[in-house]
Design a protein around this motif. Sequence first.
Motif, short mmCIF file in Angstrom:
data_model
loop_
_atom_site.label_atom_id
_atom_site.label_comp_id
_atom_site.label_asym_id
_atom_site.label_seq_id
_atom_site.Cartn_x
_atom_site.Cartn_y
_atom_site.Cartn_z
N SER A 2 54.10 -54.41 -40.74
CA SER A 2 53.16 -54.96 -41.71
C SER A 2 53.31 -54.25 -43.05
O SER A 2 53.49 -53.04 -43.11
N HIS A 3 53.25 -55.03 -44.10
CA HIS A 3 53.33 -54.45 -45.43
C HIS A 3 51.98 -54.52 -46.14
O HIS A 3 51.91 -54.68 -47.35
N THR A 4 50.92 -54.40 -45.37
CA THR A 4 49.58 -54.41 -45.93
C THR A 4 49.26 -53.03 -46.49
O THR A 4 49.49 -52.03 -45.80
N PRO A 5 48.75 -52.97 -47.70
CA PRO A 5 48.39 -51.66 -48.26
C PRO A 5 47.33 -50.96 -47.41
O PRO A 5 46.45 -51.61 -46.86
N HIS A 6 47.41 -49.67 -47.31
CA HIS A 6 46.47 -48.85 -46.55
C HIS A 6 45.39 -48.32 -47.49
O HIS A 6 45.41 -47.14 -47.87
N GLU A 7 44.46 -49.17 -47.88
CA GLU A 7 43.40 -48.73 -48.80
C GLU A 7 42.40 -47.88 -48.05
O GLU A 7 42.08 -48.13 -46.89
N LEU A 8 41.86 -46.86 -48.72
CA LEU A 8 40.93 -45.94 -48.09
C LEU A 8 39.69 -46.64 -47.56
O LEU A 8 39.23 -46.34 -46.45
N ALA A 9 39.13 -47.54 -48.32
CA ALA A 9 37.92 -48.24 -47.88
C ALA A 9 38.17 -49.04 -46.60
O ALA A 9 37.30 -49.13 -45.74
N ALA A 10 39.35 -49.60 -46.46
CA ALA A 10 39.70 -50.36 -45.26
C ALA A 10 40.01 -49.45 -44.09
O ALA A 10 39.71 -49.77 -42.94
N ASP A 11 40.61 -48.30 -44.37
CA ASP A 11 40.98 -47.37 -43.31
C ASP A 11 39.80 -46.54 -42.81
O ASP A 11 39.82 -46.05 -41.68
N PHE A 12 38.79 -46.36 -43.65
CA PHE A 12 37.62 -45.55 -43.29
C PHE A 12 36.32 -46.31 -43.53
O PHE A 12 35.43 -45.83 -44.24
N PRO A 13 36.14 -47.48 -42.93
CA PRO A 13 34.92 -48.26 -43.20
C PRO A 13 33.65 -47.52 -42.75
O PRO A 13 32.59 -47.69 -43.35
N GLU A 14 33.77 -46.68 -41.73
CA GLU A 14 32.61 -45.94 -41.24
C GLU A 14 32.16 -44.85 -42.21
O GLU A 14 31.07 -44.30 -42.08
N TYR A 15 32.99 -44.53 -43.19
CA TYR A 15 32.66 -43.50 -44.18
C TYR A 15 32.48 -44.09 -45.58
O TYR A 15 32.70 -43.41 -46.59
N ALA A 16 32.08 -45.35 -45.65
CA ALA A 16 31.95 -46.01 -46.96
C ALA A 16 31.00 -45.25 -47.89
O ALA A 16 31.31 -45.06 -49.07
N ASP A 17 29.86 -44.80 -47.37
CA ASP A 17 28.90 -44.07 -48.21
C ASP A 17 29.48 -42.74 -48.68
O ASP A 17 29.36 -42.39 -49.86
N GLN A 18 30.10 -42.00 -47.77
CA GLN A 18 30.69 -40.72 -48.13
C GLN A 18 31.84 -40.89 -49.11
O GLN A 18 32.00 -40.09 -50.03
N LEU A 19 32.63 -41.94 -48.93
CA LEU A 19 33.75 -42.20 -49.82
C LEU A 19 33.25 -42.41 -51.24
O LEU A 19 33.77 -41.79 -52.19
N HIS A 20 32.23 -43.22 -51.39
CA HIS A 20 31.67 -43.47 -52.72
C HIS A 20 31.04 -42.19 -53.30
O HIS A 20 31.29 -41.85 -54.46
N GLN A 21 30.27 -41.50 -52.49
CA GLN A 21 29.59 -40.28 -52.96
C GLN A 21 30.60 -39.22 -53.40
O GLN A 21 30.44 -38.62 -54.47
N LEU A 22 31.61 -38.97 -52.60
CA LEU A 22 32.58 -37.93 -52.94
C LEU A 22 33.41 -38.30 -54.16
O LEU A 22 33.75 -37.44 -54.97
N LYS A 23 33.73 -39.59 -54.31
CA LYS A 23 34.46 -40.01 -55.51
C LYS A 23 33.65 -39.74 -56.77
O LYS A 23 34.21 -39.43 -57.82
N GLU A 24 32.33 -39.84 -56.66
CA GLU A 24 31.45 -39.64 -57.81
C GLU A 24 31.13 -38.16 -58.07
O GLU A 24 30.91 -37.78 -59.22
N SER A 25 31.11 -37.35 -57.02
CA SER A 25 30.57 -36.00 -57.17
C SER A 25 31.56 -34.86 -56.96
O SER A 25 31.25 -33.71 -57.29
N ASP A 26 32.73 -35.12 -56.42
CA ASP A 26 33.66 -34.05 -56.07
C ASP A 26 35.00 -34.28 -56.76
O ASP A 26 35.76 -35.18 -56.39
#
Length: 82
Positions: A2-26
């Motif tokens: 498969s040549h589907t991009p491995h986007e973080l949001a798709a690979d870690f859907p269970e961490y959607a809140d943490q992904l957004h928070q860390l991108k904003e604060s860290d």
Amino acid sequence: MSHTPHELAADFPEYADQLHQLKESDAHFQKLADAYHELNRDIHRAETNVEPTSDAHLTEMRKRRMVLKDDINAMLKAAAEN
């Protein structure tokens, strides 16, 4: 393969809140996420022959992406525990 991009949001859907928070604060997390996104884009372009590269270079890029993803995963897990 498969040549589907491995986007973080798709690979870690269970961490959607943490992904957004860390991108904003860290700043370190943001740097890792940006590096992952750029490398992931390059890999996708190589896999789809938009920007062909050697097999050795593609393998090396995939290994670097895996290391970045492991680091990002560890930070997401730590943020979820807090």
